[in-house]
Scaffold this motif. Structure first.
Motif, PDB file in Angstrom:
ATOM      1  N   SER A  61       0.827  -1.202   0.000  1.00 10.88           N
ATOM      2  CA  SER A  61       0.000   0.000   0.000  1.00 10.88           C
ATOM      3  C   SER A  61       0.865   1.257   0.000  1.00 10.88           C
ATOM      4  CB  SER A  61      -0.929   0.008   1.215  1.00 10.88           C
ATOM      5  OG  SER A  61      -1.845  -1.055   1.149  1.00 10.88           O
ATOM      6  N   LYS A  62       1.982   1.207   0.719  1.00  9.15           N
ATOM      7  CA  LYS A  62       2.842   2.385   0.807  1.00  9.15           C
ATOM      8  C   LYS A  62       3.743   2.524  -0.417  1.00  9.15           C
ATOM      9  CE  LYS A  62       6.609   4.392   3.572  1.00  9.15           C
ATOM     10  NZ  LYS A  62       6.149   5.795   3.447  1.00  9.15           N
ATOM     11  N   TYR A  63       4.368   1.440  -0.856  1.00  9.63           N
ATOM     12  CA  TYR A  63       5.416   1.548  -1.866  1.00  9.63           C
ATOM     13  C   TYR A  63       4.955   1.217  -3.285  1.00  9.63           C
ATOM     14  CZ  TYR A  63       8.583   2.013   2.056  1.00  9.63           C
ATOM     15  OH  TYR A  63       9.204   2.464   3.193  1.00  9.63           O
ATOM     16  N   GLU A  64       3.842   0.510  -3.422  1.00 12.74           N
ATOM     17  CA  GLU A  64       3.317   0.228  -4.752  1.00 12.74           C
ATOM     18  C   GLU A  64       2.088   1.085  -5.060  1.00 12.74           C
ATOM     19  OE1 GLU A  64       4.194  -2.496  -7.359  1.00 12.74           O
ATOM     20  OE2 GLU A  64       5.963  -1.624  -6.410  1.00 12.74           O
ATOM     21  N   ASP A  65       1.187   1.211  -4.082  1.00 11.24           N
ATOM     22  CA  ASP A  65      -0.026   2.013  -4.271  1.00 11.24           C
ATOM     23  C   ASP A  65       0.158   3.440  -3.782  1.00 11.24           C
ATOM     24  OD1 ASP A  65      -1.126  -0.354  -5.181  1.00 11.24           O
ATOM     25  OD2 ASP A  65      -1.931  -0.887  -3.218  1.00 11.24           O
ATOM     26  N   HIS A  66       1.304   3.736  -3.156  1.00  9.83           N
ATOM     27  CA  HIS A  66       1.694   5.098  -2.768  1.00  9.83           C
ATOM     28  C   HIS A  66       0.716   5.734  -1.772  1.00  9.83           C
ATOM     29  CE1 HIS A  66       4.356   4.373  -6.082  1.00  9.83           C
ATOM     30  NE2 HIS A  66       3.351   4.308  -6.918  1.00  9.83           N
ATOM     31  N   LEU A  67       0.247   4.935  -0.824  1.00  5.84           N
ATOM     32  CA  LEU A  67      -0.606   5.436   0.248  1.00  5.84           C
ATOM     33  C   LEU A  67       0.251   5.701   1.484  1.00  5.84           C
ATOM     34  CD1 LEU A  67      -3.822   3.196   0.146  1.00  5.84           C
ATOM     35  CD2 LEU A  67      -3.696   5.657  -0.257  1.00  5.84           C
ATOM     36  N   PRO A  68       0.396   6.950   1.900  1.00  3.20           N
ATOM     37  CA  PRO A  68       1.156   7.215   3.123  1.00  3.20           C
ATOM     38  C   PRO A  68       0.558   6.460   4.305  1.00  3.20           C
ATOM     39  CG  PRO A  68       0.680   9.247   1.943  1.00  3.20           C
ATOM     40  CD  PRO A  68      -0.126   8.172   1.283  1.00  3.20           C
ATOM     41  N   LEU A  69       1.372   6.236   5.322  1.00  4.61           N
ATOM     42  CA  LEU A  69       0.920   5.430   6.457  1.00  4.61           C
ATOM     43  C   LEU A  69      -0.233   6.089   7.208  1.00  4.61           C
ATOM     44  CD1 LEU A  69       4.361   4.165   7.813  1.00  4.61           C
ATOM     45  CD2 LEU A  69       2.716   2.968   6.364  1.00  4.61           C
ATOM     46  N   TYR A  70      -0.265   7.409   7.258  1.00  4.56           N
ATOM     47  CA  TYR A  70      -1.370   8.041   7.981  1.00  4.56           C
ATOM     48  C   TYR A  70      -2.696   7.809   7.257  1.00  4.56           C
ATOM     49  CZ  TYR A  70      -1.907  12.066   4.818  1.00  4.56           C
ATOM     50  OH  TYR A  70      -2.180  12.868   3.740  1.00  4.56           O
ATOM     51  N   ARG A  85     -12.998   2.190   7.692  1.00  4.81           N
ATOM     52  CA  ARG A  85     -13.648   1.145   6.899  1.00  4.81           C
ATOM     53  C   ARG A  85     -13.672  -0.218   7.583  1.00  4.81           C
ATOM     54  NH1 ARG A  85     -10.862   2.390   0.991  1.00  4.81           N
ATOM     55  NH2 ARG A  85     -11.174   4.665   1.018  1.00  4.81           N
ATOM     56  N   HIS A  86     -12.741  -0.428   8.517  1.00  7.76           N
ATOM     57  CA  HIS A  86     -12.652  -1.752   9.131  1.00  7.76           C
ATOM     58  C   HIS A  86     -12.797  -1.722  10.645  1.00  7.76           C
ATOM     59  CE1 HIS A  86     -11.242  -3.440   5.274  1.00  7.76           C
ATOM     60  NE2 HIS A  86     -10.523  -2.336   5.172  1.00  7.76           N
ATOM     61  N   GLY A  87     -12.818  -0.536  11.236  1.00  8.57           N
ATOM     62  CA  GLY A  87     -12.969  -0.440  12.681  1.00  8.57           C
ATOM     63  C   GLY A  87     -11.768  -0.941  13.450  1.00  8.57           C
ATOM     64  N   VAL A  88     -10.579  -0.878  12.848  1.00  4.39           N
ATOM     65  CA  VAL A  88      -9.356  -1.340  13.506  1.00  4.39           C
ATOM     66  C   VAL A  88      -8.448  -0.129  13.737  1.00  4.39           C
ATOM     67  CG1 VAL A  88      -7.307  -2.795  13.314  1.00  4.39           C
ATOM     68  CG2 VAL A  88      -9.503  -3.623  12.467  1.00  4.39           C
ATOM     69  N   GLU A  89      -8.096   0.120  14.973  1.00  2.99           N
ATOM     70  CA  GLU A  89      -7.249   1.239  15.325  1.00  2.99           C
ATOM     71  C   GLU A  89      -5.784   0.821  15.257  1.00  2.99           C
ATOM     72  OE1 GLU A  89      -7.719   4.364  16.012  1.00  2.99           O
ATOM     73  OE2 GLU A  89      -9.906   4.517  16.125  1.00  2.99           O
ATOM     74  N   LEU A  90      -5.039   1.416  14.321  1.00  6.99           N
ATOM     75  CA  LEU A  90      -3.595   1.191  14.212  1.00  6.99           C
ATOM     76  C   LEU A  90      -2.933   2.547  14.074  1.00  6.99           C
ATOM     77  CD1 LEU A  90      -3.465  -1.841  11.733  1.00  6.99           C
ATOM     78  CD2 LEU A  90      -2.955  -1.887  14.171  1.00  6.99           C
ATOM     79  N   ALA A  91      -2.112   2.909  15.041  1.00  6.53           N
ATOM     80  CA  ALA A  91      -1.461   4.215  15.013  1.00  6.53           C
ATOM     81  C   ALA A  91      -0.421   4.260  13.888  1.00  6.53           C
ATOM     82  CB  ALA A  91      -0.786   4.496  16.354  1.00  6.53           C
ATOM     83  N   ARG A  92      -0.206   5.450  13.361  1.00  9.83           N
ATOM     84  CA  ARG A  92       0.789   5.603  12.302  1.00  9.83           C
ATOM     85  C   ARG A  92       2.164   5.193  12.798  1.00  9.83           C
ATOM     86  NH1 ARG A  92       4.606   9.014  10.432  1.00  9.83           N
ATOM     87  NH2 ARG A  92       4.438  10.296  12.296  1.00  9.83           N
TER      88      ARG A  92
END
Length: 510
Positions: free
Chosen positions: A184-193, A202-209
């Motif tokens: 997601s970060k390196y191929e789809d270029h979505l920053p971690l935040y 969308r999934h109700g899962v809390e994961l801090a940056r």
């Protein structure tokens, strides 16, 4: 006759002479300013076209080329190109053909029985069926995996099964989740935040940056031994391509301002690609990386490589890049028809390469065809460049492009004699493009040390892309094996080795 008259005449003559000298000086200055103004206007027009509405591509429309070539004198003519017949609109209209869906997709069969048959099934005989395909999507989902380890005891001791080796000791992510975060970060270029927002909303899962940052760091550490194996294999080659691209980074010692760092790229065409991070563009980075490499290096005209080649004196042989040469002349198209003629000649060189690719020619055939077809074009082009250089201003874009080409001519023609060499290092530049897209999204590297972690991950994913490997499949398999892998097994986990092993398994299963 007045005695003062001769003195006045002499004074007038001196004044006229002074005025003539001043006029000549003004005319010279005016001509110089007009030349400078014209050059600046050409450069301004180029930048406006490039950054405010023009295309950044280098393709030249044939009609534009023909117009620019009109009236060209004192230069060899370009070989005529046969016009392509444009089919009628009705003939060239083609409706898209639906491609068959991949056989490996999970299939869900939905049987739709007629209501009449449902009401009285005994009175009907089945003649056959019609099948209609529909492609659908099931969103990705998190799963919670519980490792349940019962405890047992006998008269002597208590036993419990050990936990399987994990990527992050006492950490949450499994191999699948870590693969998804990395891609997601390196191929789809979505920053971690943004990933953290998606997981929460969308999934109700809390994961801090910060947690995701720790996972990326751990993934890079696991992949680092594979990176070192890839680097060693690459440096054992006799031909490499190199390039570099800037990426901003944050230095904790410099508050409120990002710094400029560099990703250096080294690759062999159609094989592995290796990125290396440095906080500067000095020659110390490539000097250290290439210290064991002794052969042919293809680059642009950056002076660092030329300095290294002089320092290594024969151990490092530079190969020029015609793509960079062509770029300079394409940027000078607005300065006259000479630039268009030169672009056309370089196009002939690329036409030879295209034909060789279509024929899937080997190194020997490539060298033979280049000697037959490309070498005469190069000889004609050099004569023209030397002639044109005498008639253009060195500061103009055309003058700069000519000086760039002639100053590196020996490196530019070396590809003709060796069929293993490419005409340019576009393969290396193409490997950099995903990093350019990524840095527009995450803007900068969060820490100088994070730069090399990014380089490790980009190297693994870039090599997968080169080799046609599904990066999700590869990372999932590697992350599952790495925690229990021995040092001697690392070589078998590089993308190239993993792909070869997969092909061998598929052949055996057939």
């Amino acid at each position: 006759m007045d005695a003062t008259l001769p003195n006045e005449i002499n004074a007038l003559r001196e004044l006229v002479s002074t005025l003539q000298t001043t006029l000549q000086t003004a005319q010279t200055l005016t001509a110089s300013l007009q030349t400078e103004n014209r050059l600046l206007r050409q450069k301004l027009a180029y930048f406006i076209k490039r950054y405010f509405g023009g295309t950044k591509g280098e393709s030249l429309d044939p009609k534009q080329l023909e117009l620019l070539l009109a009236g060209l004198e004192a230069l060899p003519a370009v070989e005529p190109v046969a016009e392509k017949k444009i089919p009628a609109r009705a003939e060239r209209t083609a409706w898209p053909v639906r491609q068959p869906l991949p056989a490996h997709l999970e299939t869900e069969r939905v049987v739709l029985e007629p209501e009449e048959v449902q009401q009285q099934p005994a009175g009907w005989r089945k003649l056959g069926e019609e099948v209609t395909e529909e492609l659908d999507w099931k969103p990705a989902k998190f799963i919670k995996r519980l490792y349940v380890r019962p405890k047992y005891a006998n008269a002597e001791r208590i036993v419990i099964a050990p936990l399987p080796a994990r990527l992050i000791e006492k950490g949450l992510p499994g191999a699948g989740l870590l693969t998804h975060v990395i891609l997601s970060k390196y191929e789809d270029h979505l920053p971690l935040y943004r990933q953290a927002q998606i997981y929460r909303q969308r999934h109700g899962v809390e994961l801090a940056r910060q947690t995701l940052c720790g996972w990326v760091e751990a993934a890079a550490e696991w992949l680092n031994p594979i990176y070192r194996e890839m680097k060693a294999a690459l440096l054992a080659k006799d031909y490499l391509q190199a390039d570099e691209t800037p990426i901003r980074y944050l230095d904790p010692d410099v508050k409120g301002k990002s710094q400029q760092g560099w990703l250096w790229t080294y690759s062999h065409p159609r094989e592995d690609v290796i990125f290396e991070w440095n906080i500067s563009r000095s020659r110390e980075g490539p000097r250290d990386f290439l210290k064991t490499f002794r052969c042919k290096l293809q680059t642009d005209g950056y002076g660092v490589y030329e300095s290294l080649a002089q320092e290594r004196n024969g151990e490092l042989i530079l190969i020029g890049c015609w793509a960079h040469v062509r770029r300079g002349f394409h940027e000078a198209l607005g300065e006259g028809r000479q630039a268009a003629w030169i672009v056309g000649q370089i196009g002939l060189l690329y036409g030879v390469e295209k034909h060789l690719r279509e024929q899937k020619a080997g190194p020997q055939l490539r060298a033979a065809v280049r000697a037959w077809q490309s070498r005469p074009v190069l000889a004609r082009l050099r004569r023209a460049l030397e002639k044109i250089r005498q008639r253009v201003f060195p500061q103009s874009r055309l003058g700069q492009a000519i000086n760039y080409a002639l100053g590196r001519w020996e490196t530019l023609i070396r590809y003709v004699d060796d069929g293993h060499l490419a005409i340019d290092n576009n393969h290396c530049e193409n490997a950099i493009r995903p990093t350019a897209i990524g840095k527009k999204n995450f803007l900068f590297v969060g820490h100088p040390q994070a730069g090399q972690r990014n380089a490790v991950i980009y190297s693994v994913l870039g090599s997968c892309r080169r080799l046609g490997i599904n990066p999700a499949e590869y990372l999932q398999a590697v992350f599952e094996r790495l925690p229990k892998a021995k040092t001697s097994e690392i070589k078998s986990l590089t993308p190239a080795a993993w792909l070869q092993a997969k092909r061998n398994t598929n052949r055996q299963s057939v």
